[in-house]
Design a protein around this motif. Structure first.
Motif, PDB file in Angstrom:
ATOM      1  N   ASN A 189       0.858  -1.179   0.000  1.00 18.37           N
ATOM      2  CA  ASN A 189       0.000   0.000   0.000  1.00 18.37           C
ATOM      3  C   ASN A 189       0.899   1.236   0.000  1.00 18.37           C
ATOM      4  O   ASN A 189       1.647   1.469   0.939  1.00 18.37           O
ATOM      5  N   LEU A 190       0.848   2.004  -1.083  1.00 21.04           N
ATOM      6  CA  LEU A 190       1.665   3.208  -1.188  1.00 21.04           C
ATOM      7  C   LEU A 190       0.893   4.370  -0.599  1.00 21.04           C
ATOM      8  O   LEU A 190      -0.146   4.775  -1.132  1.00 21.04           O
ATOM      9  N   THR A 191       1.380   4.911   0.514  1.00 23.01           N
ATOM     10  CA  THR A 191       0.613   5.974   1.170  1.00 23.01           C
ATOM     11  C   THR A 191       1.503   6.917   1.975  1.00 23.01           C
ATOM     12  O   THR A 191       2.599   6.541   2.387  1.00 23.01           O
ATOM     13  N   ASP A 192       1.004   8.130   2.208  1.00 25.56           N
ATOM     14  CA  ASP A 192       1.682   9.048   3.126  1.00 25.56           C
ATOM     15  C   ASP A 192       0.746   9.411   4.281  1.00 25.56           C
ATOM     16  O   ASP A 192       0.984  10.370   4.992  1.00 25.56           O
ATOM     17  N   ASP A 193      -0.307   8.626   4.451  1.00 17.61           N
ATOM     18  CA  ASP A 193      -1.273   8.883   5.508  1.00 17.61           C
ATOM     19  C   ASP A 193      -0.787   8.262   6.827  1.00 17.61           C
ATOM     20  O   ASP A 193      -0.693   7.035   6.934  1.00 17.61           O
ATOM     21  N   PRO A 194      -0.488   9.092   7.831  1.00 15.60           N
ATOM     22  CA  PRO A 194       0.042   8.567   9.099  1.00 15.60           C
ATOM     23  C   PRO A 194      -0.838   7.465   9.704  1.00 15.60           C
ATOM     24  O   PRO A 194      -0.310   6.491  10.255  1.00 15.60           O
ATOM     25  N   LYS A 195      -2.150   7.609   9.600  1.00 11.90           N
ATOM     26  CA  LYS A 195      -3.053   6.602  10.176  1.00 11.90           C
ATOM     27  C   LYS A 195      -2.842   5.240   9.531  1.00 11.90           C
ATOM     28  O   LYS A 195      -2.750   4.221  10.194  1.00 11.90           O
ATOM     29  N   GLU A 196      -2.789   5.255   8.190  1.00 13.02           N
ATOM     30  CA  GLU A 196      -2.589   3.989   7.466  1.00 13.02           C
ATOM     31  C   GLU A 196      -1.224   3.392   7.789  1.00 13.02           C
ATOM     32  O   GLU A 196      -1.079   2.181   7.933  1.00 13.02           O
ATOM     33  N   ILE A 197      -0.214   4.261   7.892  1.00  8.57           N
ATOM     34  CA  ILE A 197       1.140   3.780   8.194  1.00  8.57           C
ATOM     35  C   ILE A 197       1.161   3.103   9.569  1.00  8.57           C
ATOM     36  O   ILE A 197       1.700   2.017   9.732  1.00  8.57           O
ATOM     37  N   LEU A 198       0.522   3.748  10.544  1.00  2.00           N
ATOM     38  CA  LEU A 198       0.537   3.201  11.908  1.00  2.00           C
ATOM     39  C   LEU A 198      -0.316   1.939  12.040  1.00  2.00           C
ATOM     40  O   LEU A 198      -0.143   1.173  12.981  1.00  2.00           O
ATOM     41  N   ALA A 199      -1.214   1.720  11.087  1.00  2.00           N
ATOM     42  CA  ALA A 199      -2.068   0.533  11.149  1.00  2.00           C
ATOM     43  C   ALA A 199      -1.485  -0.623  10.335  1.00  2.00           C
ATOM     44  O   ALA A 199      -2.074  -1.695  10.278  1.00  2.00           O
ATOM     45  N   SER A 200      -0.322  -0.428   9.710  1.00  2.00           N
ATOM     46  CA  SER A 200       0.185  -1.472   8.822  1.00  2.00           C
ATOM     47  C   SER A 200       0.993  -2.527   9.572  1.00  2.00           C
ATOM     48  O   SER A 200       1.415  -2.329  10.708  1.00  2.00           O
ATOM     49  N   GLU A 201       1.183  -3.667   8.898  1.00  2.00           N
ATOM     50  CA  GLU A 201       1.923  -4.764   9.531  1.00  2.00           C
ATOM     51  C   GLU A 201       3.427  -4.592   9.397  1.00  2.00           C
ATOM     52  O   GLU A 201       4.199  -5.158  10.158  1.00  2.00           O
ATOM     53  N   ALA A 202       3.801  -3.824   8.398  1.00  2.00           N
ATOM     54  CA  ALA A 202       5.229  -3.505   8.209  1.00  2.00           C
ATOM     55  C   ALA A 202       5.319  -2.261   7.345  1.00  2.00           C
ATOM     56  O   ALA A 202       4.403  -1.957   6.580  1.00  2.00           O
ATOM     57  N   ILE A 203       6.456  -1.582   7.480  1.00  2.00           N
ATOM     58  CA  ILE A 203       6.646  -0.336   6.737  1.00  2.00           C
ATOM     59  C   ILE A 203       7.961  -0.416   5.977  1.00  2.00           C
ATOM     60  O   ILE A 203       8.980  -0.834   6.529  1.00  2.00           O
ATOM     61  N   VAL A 204       7.918  -0.019   4.703  1.00  2.48           N
ATOM     62  CA  VAL A 204       9.155   0.074   3.923  1.00  2.48           C
ATOM     63  C   VAL A 204       9.360   1.539   3.550  1.00  2.48           C
ATOM     64  O   VAL A 204       8.461   2.182   3.002  1.00  2.48           O
ATOM     65  N   LEU A 205      10.538   2.039   3.897  1.00  2.00           N
ATOM     66  CA  LEU A 205      10.881   3.434   3.598  1.00  2.00           C
ATOM     67  C   LEU A 205      11.888   3.453   2.453  1.00  2.00           C
ATOM     68  O   LEU A 205      13.055   3.115   2.655  1.00  2.00           O
ATOM     69  N   PRO A 206      11.457   3.810   1.245  1.00  2.00           N
ATOM     70  CA  PRO A 206      12.390   3.833   0.118  1.00  2.00           C
ATOM     71  C   PRO A 206      13.253   5.098   0.192  1.00  2.00           C
ATOM     72  O   PRO A 206      13.184   5.836   1.172  1.00  2.00           O
ATOM     73  N   GLY A 207      14.008   5.353  -0.841  1.00  2.00           N
ATOM     74  CA  GLY A 207      14.772   6.592  -0.851  1.00  2.00           C
ATOM     75  C   GLY A 207      15.923   6.579  -1.824  1.00  2.00           C
ATOM     76  O   GLY A 207      16.713   5.648  -1.848  1.00  2.00           O
TER      77      GLY A 207
END
Lengths: 252, 203
Positions: free
Chosen positions: B27-45
């Motif tokens: 899920n590609l998102t910048d929504d803090p709520k969605e990020i905090l509800a996810s099972e894992a987070i990938v930070l590209p760059g």
């Protein structure tokens, strides 16, 4: 330690990989994504896609090719041919390219190198230089438009200039060697390698396995590019790498 | 669901493609709520530390990522995304990072024979054999970078030799970083992403 890179080059025309001699008598080699996947299996370190389309309307298909290949093949992809502005670069990068190769457009407008490097980073901008030695004067001159058009630009000076402008890598094709299968132009790479400090990819002249060993052993190059020896199955990348390893060249 | 943090980073789409190839929905998102509800987070760059941090802050994603890490959500930073996990970077002046792994990001030393950026395939030396990423031992992965993370060995899972010993994979509890591009590292790169999914996220 960084491994030396073996890079197959795929000439793309109208969504297909083609191969000809001096861009004529183009023979269909196959589907870009399939060929890219096969090279990945063989151990290619990177792929170069060169758009050799003659007409503008077919040109937009290059973005589709990159998009399609990058869904199935996970290695660095360099795209060149017909890229004239930042917008062209952005489209290809968004489609999945990692590096943009500039040739004729860089000669016509050197500021494009700087603009590209500033916007996307030096590592993103490759300048491709086609070099031919003038038999009378011995001068190494830059050619453009797929090697068809001569300039009076000295290749060594041009290499220094493009690096100063922000090119992160040079792809140097020796036109004297290209298509001859008589080995890489070692002297040319020694001279350019002494003049600049960015990675250099040698192109033109690959015919047999020993040619790859020689260029890595004798010239300060980081990668070697070849097309026809790989396309027509004369050599596999695995064979080349095996021999390089035996010769003490660090490969993946 | 694995969240890919959306902040205009260069390698986002290629990471998405690599996960898609593995059959992993992201899920590609910048929504803090969605990020905090996810099972894992990938930070590209890809690009410069300072401007990336600026965008993260403007979107209030710096505090979101810190909260997510503290909540125990697995977080994986890739390339510049890894560098952002550290305390600071000296790229274009000192810029503060996310403080999720102790250490500083500094320029690769300029030594004869080592071109900067480091661009190409380099061989991993595994420092933590018990790591989920032990499969990287002696494997070559693809690097493109001019700065590297200087940190205590306790955080280094694997490293590569260049003009300095460059941490290739780092870990501080549930926070992971990779200096190389798994999405450009062929078969082994895909295995690494698969390992993240299977052994860290959905174990």
């Amino acid at each position: 330690m960084l491994a030396k890179r073996i890079i197959p080059c795929l000439d793309i025309d109208d969504n297909r990989v083609k191969k000809g001699v001096n861009f004529v008598n183009l023979e269909d080699v196959g589907d870009p994504a399939e060929i890219a996947a096969e090279y990945e299996r063989q151990g290619a370190d990177e792929l170069v896609f060169l758009d050799i389309t003659a007409t503008n309307q077919k040109r937009s298909t290059m973005t589709d090719v990159v998009e399609n290949v990058s869904r199935q093949v996970f290695m660095p992809l360099t795209v060149g041919g017909g890229i004239r502005n930042l917008n062209d670069m952005q489209k290809l990068l968004k489609a999945g390219a990692d590096k943009i190769s500039l040739n004729s457009a860089a000669v016509a407008d050197p500021d494009l190198i700087q603009a590209g490097a500033k916007k996307f980073g030096n590592q993103c901008i490759v300048v491709a230089i086609d070099v031919k030695k003038d038999q009378k004067t011995g001068q190494k001159l830059v050619y453009t438009h797929g090697g068809k058009k001569a300039t009076n630009i000295n290749a060594i000076e041009w290499a220094k200039k493009v690096v100063a402008l922000g090119a992160g890598e040079l792809l140097i094709t020796s036109m004297n060697k290209d298509g001859t299968k008589s080995g890489f132009d070692i002297e040319l790479y020694q001279e350019i390698g002494a003049a600049v400090d960015v990675p250099i990819i040698a192109s033109g002249g690959a015919g047999k396995i020993e040619d790859f060993v020689h260029v890595f052993k004798e010239a300060p190059v980081d990668g070697a590019l070849a097309a026809s020896v790989f396309h027509f199955g004369e050599l596999t990348i695995a064979q080349v790498k095996k021999q390089l390893k035996l010769a003490g060249v660090n490969v993946r | 669901m694995i969240t890919l943090v959306d902040y205009d980073a260069g390698n986002t789409y290629n990471l998405q493609k690599a996960f898609a190839y593995l059959g992993v929905k992201t899920n590609l998102t910048d929504d803090p709520k969605e990020i905090l509800a996810s099972e894992a987070i990938v930070l590209p760059g890809v690009g410069a530390f300072q401007s990336a941090m600026k965008i993260l802050k403007a979107k209030k994603l710096d505090t979101t990522l810190q909260k997510a890490a503290n909540d125990g959500i697995p977080l994986l930073g890739i390339c510049l995304g890894m560098q952002l996990l550290f305390d600071s970077s000296s790229e274009y002046g000192i810029t503060e990072g996310l403080h999720l792994i102790p250490g500083k990001v500094i320029e690769l030393p300029n030594k004869k024979g080592f071109k900067i950026p480091q661009m190409g395939w380099n061989q991993n030396k595994l420092l933590k054999p018990s790591s989920e990423f032990a499969l990287l031992e002696n494997e070559y992965t693809y690097f493109v970078h001019s700065y590297y993370a200087k940190c205590e060995p306790e955080y280094v899972v694997s490293e590569v030799e260049y003009s300095a010993n460059v941490p290739a994979v780092v870990q501080n509890k549930n926070v992971f970083g990779m200096q190389f591009h798994p999405e450009k590292s062929g078969h082994i790169g895909l295995e690494v992403l698969k390992t993240f999914k299977e052994r860290i996220v959905f174990k």
